[in-house]
Scaffold this motif. Structure first.
Motif, PDB file in Angstrom:
ATOM      1  N   LYS B  68       0.825  -1.207   0.000  1.00 63.90           N
ATOM      2  CA  LYS B  68       0.000   0.000   0.000  1.00 63.90           C
ATOM      3  C   LYS B  68       0.857   1.254   0.000  1.00 63.90           C
ATOM      4  O   LYS B  68       0.496   2.273  -0.597  1.00 63.90           O
ATOM      5  CB  LYS B  68      -0.940   0.002   1.206  1.00 63.90           C
ATOM      6  CG  LYS B  68      -2.051  -1.026   1.067  1.00 63.90           C
ATOM      7  CD  LYS B  68      -2.978  -0.999   2.250  1.00 63.90           C
ATOM      8  CE  LYS B  68      -4.056  -2.071   2.070  1.00 63.90           C
ATOM      9  NZ  LYS B  68      -4.999  -2.106   3.180  1.00 63.90           N
ATOM     10  N   LEU B  73      -1.054   4.443  -1.271  1.00 62.82           N
ATOM     11  CA  LEU B  73      -2.381   4.385  -0.658  1.00 62.82           C
ATOM     12  C   LEU B  73      -2.335   4.799   0.806  1.00 62.82           C
ATOM     13  O   LEU B  73      -3.318   5.275   1.352  1.00 62.82           O
ATOM     14  CB  LEU B  73      -2.962   2.968  -0.765  1.00 62.82           C
ATOM     15  CG  LEU B  73      -3.190   2.461  -2.185  1.00 62.82           C
ATOM     16  CD1 LEU B  73      -3.707   1.029  -2.169  1.00 62.82           C
ATOM     17  CD2 LEU B  73      -4.167   3.355  -2.923  1.00 62.82           C
ATOM     18  N   ARG B  94       0.218  10.881 -10.177  1.00 63.10           N
ATOM     19  CA  ARG B  94      -0.977  10.509 -10.952  1.00 63.10           C
ATOM     20  C   ARG B  94      -0.566   9.968 -12.321  1.00 63.10           C
ATOM     21  O   ARG B  94      -1.110   8.961 -12.791  1.00 63.10           O
ATOM     22  CB  ARG B  94      -1.889  11.718 -11.125  1.00 63.10           C
ATOM     23  CG  ARG B  94      -3.181  11.376 -11.876  1.00 63.10           C
ATOM     24  CD  ARG B  94      -3.787  12.608 -12.503  1.00 63.10           C
ATOM     25  NE  ARG B  94      -4.430  13.481 -11.566  1.00 63.10           N
ATOM     26  CZ  ARG B  94      -5.750  13.491 -11.321  1.00 63.10           C
ATOM     27  NH1 ARG B  94      -6.522  12.624 -11.932  1.00 63.10           N
ATOM     28  NH2 ARG B  94      -6.274  14.362 -10.501  1.00 63.10           N
ATOM     29  N   ARG B  97       0.637   6.520 -11.989  1.00 56.96           N
ATOM     30  CA  ARG B  97      -0.448   5.565 -11.735  1.00 56.96           C
ATOM     31  C   ARG B  97      -1.044   5.028 -13.030  1.00 56.96           C
ATOM     32  O   ARG B  97      -1.541   3.911 -13.068  1.00 56.96           O
ATOM     33  CB  ARG B  97      -1.568   6.232 -10.930  1.00 56.96           C
ATOM     34  CG  ARG B  97      -1.301   6.355  -9.454  1.00 56.96           C
ATOM     35  CD  ARG B  97      -2.600   6.738  -8.761  1.00 56.96           C
ATOM     36  NE  ARG B  97      -2.369   7.330  -7.454  1.00 56.96           N
ATOM     37  CZ  ARG B  97      -2.150   6.639  -6.353  1.00 56.96           C
ATOM     38  NH1 ARG B  97      -2.093   5.332  -6.414  1.00 56.96           N
ATOM     39  NH2 ARG B  97      -1.985   7.258  -5.203  1.00 56.96           N
ATOM     40  N   ARG B  98      -1.029   5.831 -14.066  1.00 50.69           N
ATOM     41  CA  ARG B  98      -1.572   5.367 -15.352  1.00 50.69           C
ATOM     42  C   ARG B  98      -0.743   4.211 -15.907  1.00 50.69           C
ATOM     43  O   ARG B  98      -1.212   3.460 -16.748  1.00 50.69           O
ATOM     44  CB  ARG B  98      -1.589   6.510 -16.367  1.00 50.69           C
ATOM     45  CG  ARG B  98      -2.537   7.636 -16.017  1.00 50.69           C
ATOM     46  CD  ARG B  98      -2.813   8.526 -17.213  1.00 50.69           C
ATOM     47  NE  ARG B  98      -3.380   9.801 -16.816  1.00 50.69           N
ATOM     48  CZ  ARG B  98      -4.650   9.991 -16.445  1.00 50.69           C
ATOM     49  NH1 ARG B  98      -5.475   8.970 -16.417  1.00 50.69           N
ATOM     50  NH2 ARG B  98      -5.076  11.179 -16.084  1.00 50.69           N
ATOM     51  N   TYR B 102      -2.674  -2.836 -10.588  1.00 50.65           N
ATOM     52  CA  TYR B 102      -2.692  -3.329  -9.209  1.00 50.65           C
ATOM     53  C   TYR B 102      -3.787  -4.371  -9.057  1.00 50.65           C
ATOM     54  O   TYR B 102      -4.940  -4.136  -9.418  1.00 50.65           O
ATOM     55  CB  TYR B 102      -2.934  -2.156  -8.258  1.00 50.65           C
ATOM     56  CG  TYR B 102      -3.177  -2.527  -6.808  1.00 50.65           C
ATOM     57  CD1 TYR B 102      -2.370  -3.446  -6.150  1.00 50.65           C
ATOM     58  CD2 TYR B 102      -4.207  -1.927  -6.095  1.00 50.65           C
ATOM     59  CE1 TYR B 102      -2.599  -3.774  -4.823  1.00 50.65           C
ATOM     60  CE2 TYR B 102      -4.439  -2.240  -4.759  1.00 50.65           C
ATOM     61  CZ  TYR B 102      -3.630  -3.165  -4.126  1.00 50.65           C
ATOM     62  OH  TYR B 102      -3.860  -3.481  -2.817  1.00 50.65           O
ATOM     63  N   PRO B 104      -5.333  -6.230  -5.937  1.00 46.80           N
ATOM     64  CA  PRO B 104      -5.281  -6.368  -4.479  1.00 46.80           C
ATOM     65  C   PRO B 104      -5.526  -7.815  -4.044  1.00 46.80           C
ATOM     66  O   PRO B 104      -6.101  -8.603  -4.805  1.00 46.80           O
ATOM     67  CB  PRO B 104      -6.423  -5.476  -3.985  1.00 46.80           C
ATOM     68  CG  PRO B 104      -7.134  -4.972  -5.169  1.00 46.80           C
ATOM     69  CD  PRO B 104      -6.553  -5.583  -6.403  1.00 46.80           C
ATOM     70  N   VAL B 107      -9.466  -9.521  -4.226  1.00 43.51           N
ATOM     71  CA  VAL B 107     -10.013  -8.432  -5.039  1.00 43.51           C
ATOM     72  C   VAL B 107     -11.542  -8.406  -4.939  1.00 43.51           C
ATOM     73  O   VAL B 107     -12.199  -9.442  -4.980  1.00 43.51           O
ATOM     74  CB  VAL B 107      -9.562  -8.568  -6.512  1.00 43.51           C
ATOM     75  CG1 VAL B 107     -10.067  -9.849  -7.152  1.00 43.51           C
ATOM     76  CG2 VAL B 107     -10.005  -7.363  -7.335  1.00 43.51           C
ATOM     77  N   VAL B 108     -12.070  -7.202  -4.737  1.00 43.27           N
ATOM     78  CA  VAL B 108     -13.518  -7.016  -4.668  1.00 43.27           C
ATOM     79  C   VAL B 108     -13.933  -6.130  -5.832  1.00 43.27           C
ATOM     80  O   VAL B 108     -13.450  -5.005  -5.958  1.00 43.27           O
ATOM     81  CB  VAL B 108     -13.934  -6.360  -3.332  1.00 43.27           C
ATOM     82  CG1 VAL B 108     -15.434  -6.114  -3.309  1.00 43.27           C
ATOM     83  CG2 VAL B 108     -13.541  -7.249  -2.170  1.00 43.27           C
ATOM     84  N   LEU B 125     -11.160   5.143 -16.007  1.00 39.40           N
ATOM     85  CA  LEU B 125     -10.347   5.771 -14.954  1.00 39.40           C
ATOM     86  C   LEU B 125      -8.876   5.814 -15.337  1.00 39.40           C
ATOM     87  O   LEU B 125      -8.150   6.731 -14.978  1.00 39.40           O
ATOM     88  CB  LEU B 125     -10.515   5.016 -13.631  1.00 39.40           C
ATOM     89  CG  LEU B 125     -11.841   5.218 -12.889  1.00 39.40           C
ATOM     90  CD1 LEU B 125     -11.901   4.351 -11.647  1.00 39.40           C
ATOM     91  CD2 LEU B 125     -12.039   6.683 -12.503  1.00 39.40           C
ATOM     92  N   LYS B 126      -8.446   4.790 -16.075  1.00 40.82           N
ATOM     93  CA  LYS B 126      -7.029   4.736 -16.459  1.00 40.82           C
ATOM     94  C   LYS B 126      -6.764   5.442 -17.782  1.00 40.82           C
ATOM     95  O   LYS B 126      -5.631   5.457 -18.264  1.00 40.82           O
ATOM     96  CB  LYS B 126      -6.597   3.278 -16.591  1.00 40.82           C
ATOM     97  CG  LYS B 126      -6.352   2.581 -15.275  1.00 40.82           C
ATOM     98  CD  LYS B 126      -5.762   1.217 -15.543  1.00 40.82           C
ATOM     99  CE  LYS B 126      -5.172   0.613 -14.294  1.00 40.82           C
ATOM    100  NZ  LYS B 126      -4.522  -0.674 -14.565  1.00 40.82           N
TER     101      LYS B 126
END
Lengths: 271, 322
Positions: B68, B73, B94, B97-98, B102, B104, B107-108, B125-126
């Protein structure tokens, strides 16, 4: 700030509510209640049918003041804490999006869904009643709809704020109900109690202004003051100073009630 | 890849322990404290571009917290972390990040969306082309389920969808937290085939796993974490040598020849010797490896088969983390 990121989050929140029929259900609730009030509001007096826009709006205000804050709080209480508890928040925040964009997008999407339900629900009633309303009445009714949207957004902002502060969804839901109780049921009683206890001797001039500390009261004043008959009926003309009757001032206060909790939520979420 | 081993007790000369090449992830003295708890405690790392880097440790060792922190994060209590030269806490992150994917742990995703809609959402978003979503689903073997809602997905399918979203936008750096959880053996093999393909394209990947046998032959280097610290860092082979763990010789001999084997190895530093079902397992110190071969050669044809076993990553892991 990247608007496209905000729009993506907002779009998802909005379409989620369209998709799961939340918007439809809430709009139907508003429509049914508004129609019942418009046509059967005077049933106790032995009359059935639409009487006047003033009486209808006054009755709707009493309904909306209970219903919309509750719906808004239930809509937004898990906006952030829900994502956190489910475990999807980290994934969202790993995207090229700032926390402010995320919270703003969440808010706007939910606000869009609530506003759409409100306008659709009450708007449908306006269409049904249109033949019986003159332009002035329609103007008042649209004012009522707009202020209902603002009321919903203010309480949604409070809901998003507590969704940032709450440690889990259970606590967030409890806080949401507590907020509803406080603003809708307790706040006015506290003011009245204080007035009675002090006999109105201390800070009497201040009390009307204290109503601005409750968005539900702002909504009530905003609607009641715009209708001459109802204002007299409520006796508000003698209680409230004329400066409080300015719709632009009340709208501004309502906007403050939207911006301030959202600002606090954004500050806390960004920490 | 040339190995570098760095035990945490040793001073890290010249800053973070590097392998040769361009470091795309650089961690210097990173720490995360929750009151008196030191979840991450002075970690130094450098992961090279195109490297497949493993991060292993017990539950609570600090892996997820470090993950994280690497993703920005959670803020560090101390130290500095840069990805592609950009500090993870800075405004310029930022753009980085593109280029990051990731996945996790656990994952949810959103149950109400279909697989394809899920990818469209994350692609937006990406800022990745929506047209890539279908191809990515195909790549992870979910093309057939693109129109199904995520709530109908099995655990393995959700994991693959999570991996698919990590692959959106052609990331240059992947952070994969327990990526094979819930996958069946075939899917695990396919996952590593994809990962190897990405590595060949120059993609850097940091991966955590509890299944040590699974990653021991697949990562270029790994770090072993315990108590918030990196206890050891290097290639699996280099860590084995560093630990100086004994080797196993597995012999197949006729039962009548067991004593002859024991006698032949008698003068060597044998750690353990076990015999059962016509097989003899001999554990010897690493430096005696060639001497064992020489001793066994004296037995001629009586040794029917021979296999030399290196200590597993699990042995290495317990050696360092205990």
């Amino acid at each position: 700030m990247e608007i496209s990121q905000v729009a993506t989050i907002a779009g998802k929140e909005f379409w989620d509510r369209i998709r799961n029929r939340w918007v439809l259900a809430v709009a139907l609730v508003f429509t049914v209640f508004a129609l019942v009030i418009a046509y059967f509001g005077a049933a106790q007096q032995g009359a059935v049918g639409f009487r006047s826009i003033e009486v209808t709006i006054a009755s709707l205000v009493s309904l909306v003041i209970y219903l919309i804050p509750l719906i808004a709080l239930l809509l937004g209480f898990d906006a952030i804490v829900g994502e956190r508890e489910r475990g999807s928040l980290d994934l969202l925040l790993s995207m090229p999006i700032t926390r402010f964009e995320l919270i703003l997008g969440k808010y706007l999407g939910l606000a869009g869904a609530l506003a759409f339900s409100t306008v659709a629900g009450f708007g449908l009633v306006a269409i049904v009643l249109a033949a019986q309303l003159d332009l002035n009445a329609l103007f008042h009714y649209f004012g009522f709809m707009a202020s209902s949207v603002l009321l919903g957004m203010a309480f949604l902002s409070l809901a998003v704020m507590l969704s940032v502060f709450a440690a889990d969804r259970t606590r967030a839901s409890g806080l949401a109900i507590a907020l509803w109780f406080f603003f809708v049921l307790v706040f006015d009683l506290l003011l009245l109690g204080a007035l009675v206890v002090t006999g109105g001797q201390y800070g009497g001039d201040l009390f009307p202004w204290l109503l601005l500390l409750n968005p539900a009261d702002v909504f009530r004043i905003l609607n009641i003051f715009s209708l001459e008959d109802v204002r007299t009926l409520y006796g508000l003309a003698t209680v409230l100073p004329p400066s409080l009757a300015e719709p632009w001032l009340l709208a501004l206060v309502m906007l403050g009630w939207i911006a301030a909790p959202l600002g606090i939520a954004s500050w806390r979420f960004g920490k | 890849m040339e190995s570098t081993i760095q035990a945490a007790a040793e001073p890290l000369a010249g800053g973070a322990p590097d392998a040769p090449g361009e470091a795309v992830i650089r961690v210097r003295g990173a720490a995360k404290h929750y009151g008196a708890v030191r979840a991450v405690d002075g970690v130094d790392l450098a992961v090279q571009r195109g490297e497949l880097f493993g991060l292993i440790g017990h539950n609570g060792a600090g892996k997820s917290t470090l993950f994280k922190m690497l993703l920005g994060l959670i803020p560090s209590s101390a130290g500095e972390i840069t990805i592609d030269g950009a500090p993870v806490s800075g405004g310029g992150f930022r753009a980085v990040r593109r280029r990051i994917g990731y996945l996790p742990e656990n994952v949810v995703l959103y149950d109400n969306l279909t697989g394809l809609e899920t990818l469209h959402f994350f692609a937006k978003l990406k800022n990745a082309p929506a047209a890539d979503c279908g191809a990515v689903l195909e790549r992870v073997g979910l093309a057939h389920a693109a129109a199904r809602r995520v709530r109908e997905y099995s655990k393995g399918m959700r994991q693959r969808l999570g991996f698919a979203q990590a692959l959106l936008g052609r990331p240059q750096i992947l952070f994969l937290d327990e990526p094979t959880t819930g996958l069946d053996p075939e899917a695990i093999r396919e996952f590593y085939v994809i990962l190897r393909g990405l590595r060949a394209e120059g993609v850097t990947a940091v991966i955590t796993s509890h299944i040590l046998a699974e990653i021991q032959e697949r990562v270029d280097r790994l770090a072993i974490m315990a108590s918030g610290k990196v206890q050891a860092l290097g290639t699996v082979q280099a860590l084995r040598e560093e630990m100086d763990l004994p080797l196993w010789f597995d012999l197949r001999v006729a039962e009548a020849d067991f004593t002859a084997v024991r006698d032949a190895l008698g003068s060597l530093p044998v750690v353990a010797i076990e015999a059962h079902d016509g097989r003899v397992a001999v554990q010897v110190r690493r430096e005696a490896k060639m001497a064992v071969f020489a001793a066994l050669a004296t037995l001629g044809g009586r040794v029917l088969d021979l296999h030399v076993r290196e200590p597993s990553l699990e042995d290495v892991f317990f050696g360092f983390s205990d």
